[in-house]
Design a protein around this motif. Structure first.
Motif, mmCIF file in Angstrom:
data_model
loop_
_atom_site.group_PDB
_atom_site.id
_atom_site.type_symbol
_atom_site.label_atom_id
_atom_site.label_comp_id
_atom_site.label_asym_id
_atom_site.label_seq_id
_atom_site.Cartn_x
_atom_site.Cartn_y
_atom_site.Cartn_z
ATOM 1 N N PHE A 1 9.380 -9.234 9.831
ATOM 2 C CA PHE A 1 9.081 -10.642 9.592
ATOM 3 C C PHE A 1 9.308 -11.061 8.153
ATOM 4 N N ILE A 2 9.736 -10.126 7.362
ATOM 5 C CA ILE A 2 9.986 -10.428 5.959
ATOM 6 C C ILE A 2 11.342 -9.837 5.601
ATOM 7 N N ASP A 3 12.082 -10.548 4.770
ATOM 8 C CA ASP A 3 13.358 -10.000 4.302
ATOM 9 C C ASP A 3 13.073 -8.979 3.217
ATOM 10 N N PHE A 4 12.662 -7.811 3.634
ATOM 11 C CA PHE A 4 12.251 -6.839 2.631
ATOM 12 C C PHE A 4 12.350 -5.451 3.216
ATOM 13 N N THR A 5 12.686 -4.509 2.356
ATOM 14 C CA THR A 5 12.683 -3.104 2.745
ATOM 15 C C THR A 5 11.851 -2.356 1.719
ATOM 16 N N PHE A 6 10.966 -1.502 2.186
ATOM 17 C CA PHE A 6 10.194 -0.727 1.227
ATOM 18 C C PHE A 6 10.336 0.750 1.539
ATOM 19 N N VAL A 7 9.934 1.544 0.566
ATOM 20 C CA VAL A 7 10.047 2.992 0.718
ATOM 21 C C VAL A 7 8.644 3.549 0.892
ATOM 22 N N ARG A 8 8.493 4.403 1.868
ATOM 23 C CA ARG A 8 7.177 5.035 2.007
ATOM 24 C C ARG A 8 7.365 6.542 2.086
ATOM 25 N N VAL A 9 6.243 7.207 1.973
ATOM 26 C CA VAL A 9 6.255 8.658 2.058
ATOM 27 C C VAL A 9 6.526 9.042 3.508
ATOM 28 N N SER A 10 7.298 10.076 3.670
ATOM 29 C CA SER A 10 7.659 10.532 5.008
ATOM 30 C C SER A 10 6.517 11.344 5.594
ATOM 31 N N SER A 11 5.496 10.650 5.990
ATOM 32 C CA SER A 11 4.371 11.356 6.592
ATOM 33 C C SER A 11 3.779 10.462 7.648
ATOM 34 N N GLU A 12 3.897 10.907 8.881
ATOM 35 C CA GLU A 12 3.413 10.061 9.969
ATOM 36 C C GLU A 12 1.909 9.942 9.952
ATOM 37 N N GLU A 13 1.254 11.011 9.540
ATOM 38 C CA GLU A 13 -0.214 10.982 9.496
ATOM 39 C C GLU A 13 -0.696 9.922 8.524
ATOM 40 N N ILE B 1 -7.734 -6.836 0.384
ATOM 41 C CA ILE B 1 -7.777 -5.429 0.789
ATOM 42 C C ILE B 1 -7.650 -4.596 -0.476
ATOM 43 N N SER B 2 -8.461 -3.575 -0.566
ATOM 44 C CA SER B 2 -8.480 -2.776 -1.795
ATOM 45 C C SER B 2 -8.155 -1.333 -1.494
ATOM 46 N N LEU B 3 -7.322 -0.785 -2.336
ATOM 47 C CA LEU B 3 -6.992 0.636 -2.265
ATOM 48 C C LEU B 3 -7.582 1.269 -3.506
ATOM 49 N N GLU B 4 -8.517 2.165 -3.286
ATOM 50 C CA GLU B 4 -9.244 2.737 -4.408
ATOM 51 C C GLU B 4 -8.973 4.229 -4.471
ATOM 52 N N PHE B 5 -8.557 4.672 -5.630
ATOM 53 C CA PHE B 5 -8.386 6.120 -5.827
ATOM 54 C C PHE B 5 -9.611 6.621 -6.565
ATOM 55 N N TYR B 6 -10.164 7.671 -6.063
ATOM 56 C CA TYR B 6 -11.406 8.142 -6.680
ATOM 57 C C TYR B 6 -11.394 9.653 -6.807
ATOM 58 N N GLN B 7 -12.347 10.108 -7.574
ATOM 59 C CA GLN B 7 -12.560 11.549 -7.714
ATOM 60 C C GLN B 7 -13.962 11.840 -7.240
ATOM 61 N N LYS B 8 -14.101 12.999 -6.706
ATOM 62 C CA LYS B 8 -15.448 13.379 -6.285
ATOM 63 C C LYS B 8 -16.057 14.205 -7.397
ATOM 64 N N LEU C 1 0.836 -1.209 0.000
ATOM 65 C CA LEU C 1 0.000 0.000 0.000
ATOM 66 C C LEU C 1 0.861 1.246 0.000
ATOM 67 N N HIS C 2 1.924 1.238 0.779
ATOM 68 C CA HIS C 2 2.792 2.412 0.811
ATOM 69 C C HIS C 2 3.514 2.622 -0.502
ATOM 70 N N THR C 3 3.870 1.527 -1.158
ATOM 71 C CA THR C 3 4.538 1.684 -2.448
ATOM 72 C C THR C 3 3.591 2.354 -3.436
ATOM 73 N N ILE C 4 2.336 1.918 -3.403
ATOM 74 C CA ILE C 4 1.370 2.529 -4.321
ATOM 75 C C ILE C 4 1.151 3.989 -3.953
ATOM 76 N N ASP D 1 0.952 7.419 7.413
ATOM 77 C CA ASP D 1 1.336 6.093 7.887
ATOM 78 C C ASP D 1 0.343 5.592 8.913
ATOM 79 N N ARG D 2 -0.077 6.486 9.777
ATOM 80 C CA ARG D 2 -1.031 6.083 10.824
ATOM 81 C C ARG D 2 -2.323 5.600 10.211
ATOM 82 N N MET D 3 -2.783 6.338 9.223
ATOM 83 C CA MET D 3 -4.061 5.969 8.620
ATOM 84 C C MET D 3 -3.962 4.616 7.920
ATOM 85 N N ILE D 4 -2.868 4.412 7.232
ATOM 86 C CA ILE D 4 -2.711 3.137 6.524
ATOM 87 C C ILE D 4 -2.587 2.001 7.534
#
Lengths: 540, 218
Positions: free
Chosen positions: B59-71, B98-105, B25-28, B73-76
């Motif tokens: 728990f996984i041999d993996f490193t990912f990059v996320r946006v530097s935003s604690e807010e 689990i679905s991540l949906e981008f939408y427009q209003k 999710l963070h990668t997306i 991160d908390r929501m996700i």
């Protein structure tokens, strides 16, 4: 082809591509530094963050990239490549991956430069950030340090993938169409790591100078400008690199050197360890961190002893090593019980003969703390200047060492000139106390039991004793769970009473009795032979 | 307009669910977030800076990059832990999505409320397995790490096709396209939903719920 592109757009596009190339190099090199990268988001635009991404610029890397580009831009037939390779401490090197920023002829005339192209380049950089953590070289770079380092090389021109071995894989990071061509970013990475599996990647002793910087505070901080560092020091000399790059084309001469990207310490911005770390070729032993609780004490003690006054060392020459190395190691393993301080000359000698732990006070922060605290504690013993072992023995015994709970010392065989004689079989020892004399306890920084060092009465209280006894606290033993802790257990069972059957006179006596009673027993058994037979039948 | 739909599938151990979901999710979201817009008088705008942060998985041999935003991160994390809890409580054989949906209003006239029109949906199907011993777990660590790497490459591939993205909005429309509630970054409007499939492979209750919700939303 450019006729439809306005001059301003062309200028912008060139700028975008140039800075995109520089940022690409930064992202790739920073991803191979071996550390986690962290940059902050900022809601207010600073104007200096290209592509709206917080990507730091390491000046050395920018410099190298600019040198490689030499004023040109990646174009058709002119690719910018970043080659990541691994170099072991023995000098073997291997290319791991090559990142290529290329341009092809496919143009997208309708695209808006200042807006769409810019945003798409930004997305491409984000993709690069993500992909650089996915290729196999990332994990290798995170583990670089003693056994190997990761180097990078930037070149411009034709892409060379021959060094990646057979079966290399390619991953495309992304493409962005522009009016003058399509920018493509991809990575070719080696899959055949066979060379590496044959080499030692176990933690064997490195041959090159050891950088023991785990415990040393880094001289650099994040404010330290990278150009203060010495990137060229750490890598292999140019001759080696030149040989390695034989066959690479001319553009390589612009940057015919590889730069180490091993992490200095906690500084992300610098590329190489500081020179101070490199100039300390420490003995290999300094890497042998204690593996067992007992060894901690043992090694510590050795370091402490390195501060003994020279007089002791001189006296040591008078004595010959009587101690059995096995014996020393044995006690070391079990908790660092050392009789040494009781007899300083022999003690020093013991450690001189047996000691393989480093005599390098400055080798680690812990040792520093240790030796200093050791010094403080040993102040009271410093005044001992033994010229005669026995005299020193007596002189010693009147001192009270640090961490002594009671001046409740144990008696050992006074005429002892044999270290660890207490462990010799004692038929004569009438005292029930264990004749163990312990050095002052390990300094708090390594013993988790520092709280307990001062607590609890000493075990084995006895009558007038000549020796200082300090409670024996093996590292990591808990003293609050069981009434008997490891130390007590050890002491109690250190000298068990002799088995009855093994003591000579008793055993011989019982043997004689046994033999005498034998005929009688045989007679009884013969009488009851029927019963025995019935029993046997029942069992069958 | 057609909604782009991508499905990613992963098989993980129970304790890896959270990190695997966060990684993807963070990668997306990394690719679907920009800096904060600052509109200027002439109708132009400037964009803030997005920082990035490397996260090592435990728990996984993996490193990912996320946006530097604690807010963010908390929501996700909140959404992912709800999903994880639902998955573990479901009693099903551990399959969820689990679905991540981008939408427009899209503003509608009264009495209709705003429409949410998705333009990109990422569905991550999760298959939870139980492993017997430590050795298998160790192998799983590495394997899942490699799989996640492949998924990241898939995500990047899709995103770099540069297919439809909402137009950059004017100041008045920015809330129809972006989530402007965060103070340091501005992701596209998104919502995270999940469903746990029971043995039949369908989730009746959630489907019904969704139907009713959508009807009412109109």
């Amino acid at each position: 082809m450019d006729s439809e592109l306005s001059p301003q757009d062309k200028k912008d596009l060139d700028k975008f591509i140039k800075f995109f190339a520089l940022k690409t190099v930064q992202v790739i090199v920073q991803a191979r530094l071996g550390e986690k990268i962290c940059t902050r988001s900022s809601s207010s635009p600073t104007g200096s963050d290209w592509f709206n991404l917080g990507i730091k610029d390491i000046p050395e890397v920018t410099h190298e990239a600019k040198k490689a580009l030499a004023g040109q831009l990646p174009g058709i037939g002119r690719s910018m490549c970043v080659e990541i390779s691994l170099k072991t401490s023995e000098g073997d090197s291997m290319e791991l991956e090559t990142w290529c920023l290329e341009m092809n002829e496919k143009c997208d005339k309708d695209i808006k430069v200042s807006y769409t192209v810019y945003n798409r380049l930004s997305v491409l950089l984000k993709s690069l950030l993500a992909i650089t953590r996915v290729t196999p070289a990332y994990k290798l770079s995170r583990k670089q340090g003693h056994d190997y380092v990761i180097l990078y090389r930037i070149y411009f021109g034709e892409v060379q993938l021959s060094g990646l071995g057979e079966g290399f894989q390619t991953v495309r990071v992304g493409v962005v169409g522009t009016p003058i061509g399509t920018v493509t970013l991809s990575c070719a990475y080696r899959t055949n790591l066979a060379f590496m599996s044959n080499r030692q990647f176990e933690r064997s002793a490195p041959i090159m100078g050891i950088i023991v910087d785990h415990f040393v505070d880094p001289p650099c901080s994040s404010q330290r400008p990278a150009n203060m560092g010495q990137p060229c020091n750490y890598r292999a000399p140019d001759e080696e690199d030149g040989g390695q790059f034989a066959g690479v084309q001319d553009s390589q001469e612009v940057c015919n050197t590889s730069f180490s990207t091993s992490p200095p310490s906690q500084c992300v911005c610098t590329l190489s360890p500081s020179p101070s770390k490199l100039s300390k070729p420490l003995p290999l032993d300094s890497l042998q961190l204690p593996l067992a609780p007992g060894l901690v004490t043992h090694t510590l003690y050795a370091s402490r002893l390195s501060y003994q006054p020279p007089a002791l060392a001189a006296a040591a020459e008078l004595c010959h090593p009587v101690v059995n190395p096995n014996q020393v190691l044995h006690t070391g393993k079990e908790g660092g019980v050392v009789l040494v301080p009781a007899q300083p000359p022999q003690g020093a000698d013991t450690h001189l003969t047996v000691e393989h732990a480093p005599n390098t006070p400055g080798s680690s922060g812990e040792d520093d703390g240790l030796s200093q605290s050791g010094e403080g504690r040993r102040d009271d013993r410093r005044s001992v200047s033994p010229s005669d072992p026995v005299e020193s023995l007596n002189a010693f015994t009147r001192k009270v060492g640090a961490f002594v709970n009671k001046p409740n010392t144990q008696m050992t065989i006074a005429s002892l000139d044999l270290p660890f004689a207490a462990f010799a079989p004692r038929g004569l020892d009438t005292e029930e106390n264990d004749p163990m004399v312990h050095p002052p306890e390990s300094p708090p920084c390594l013993s988790p039991l520092q709280g307990s060092l001062h607590s609890e009465g000493s075990e084995g209280s006895g009558p007038q004793d000549d020796f200082v006894m300090v409670d024996f606290r093996p590292a990591f033993s808990k003293d609050d769970l069981l009434p008997m802790d490891l130390g007590t257990f050890y002491r109690e069972f250190q000298n068990p009473p002799q088995l009855a059957s093994l003591s000579l006179h008793i055993s011989s006596q019982s043997m004689a009795d046994d033999l005498d009673s034998l005929p009688e027993k045989l007679a009884v058994y013969e009488k009851n032979i029927d019963e025995f037979d019935a029993f046997v039948d029942m069992l069958q | 307009m057609n909604c782009r739909s991508e499905v990613l599938e992963v098989t993980v151990e129970a304790r890896q669910v959270e990190e695997a979901m966060l990684a993807l999710l963070h990668t997306i979201l990394l690719h679907r977030s920009t800096g904060k817009f600052h509109y200027k008088k002439e109708g132009t705008y400037s964009i803030g800076t997005v920082g990035t942060l490397d996260i090592d998985c435990d728990f996984i041999d993996f490193t990912f990059v996320r946006v530097s935003s604690e807010e963010l991160d908390r929501m996700i994390r909140k959404a992912v832990s709800e999903f994880k809890e639902a998955l573990s409580n479901s009693g099903s054989d551990g399959i969820g999505q689990i679905s991540l949906e981008f939408y427009q209003k899209k503003k509608s006239r009264w009495p209709f409320s705003d429409e949410c029109i998705p333009w990109e949906v990422w569905s991550i199907k999760v298959n939870v397995v139980n492993l017997a011993n430590e050795q298998e777990r160790q192998i799983c660590r590495e394997k899942v790490g490699e799989k996640l790497g492949e998924k990241v490459i898939n995500v990047v591939e899709v995103i770099n096709r540069h297919e439809y993205l909402p137009k950059m909005p004017t100041q008045s429309e920015v809330d129809n396209v972006f989530d402007t509630s965060l103070k340091d970054v501005q992701p596209y409007l998104y919502k995270i939903t999940y469903q746990i499939t029971d043995c039949l492979g369908t989730s009746v209750s959630t489907t019904m719920r969704r139907l009713i919700k959508d009807t009412l939303a109109l």
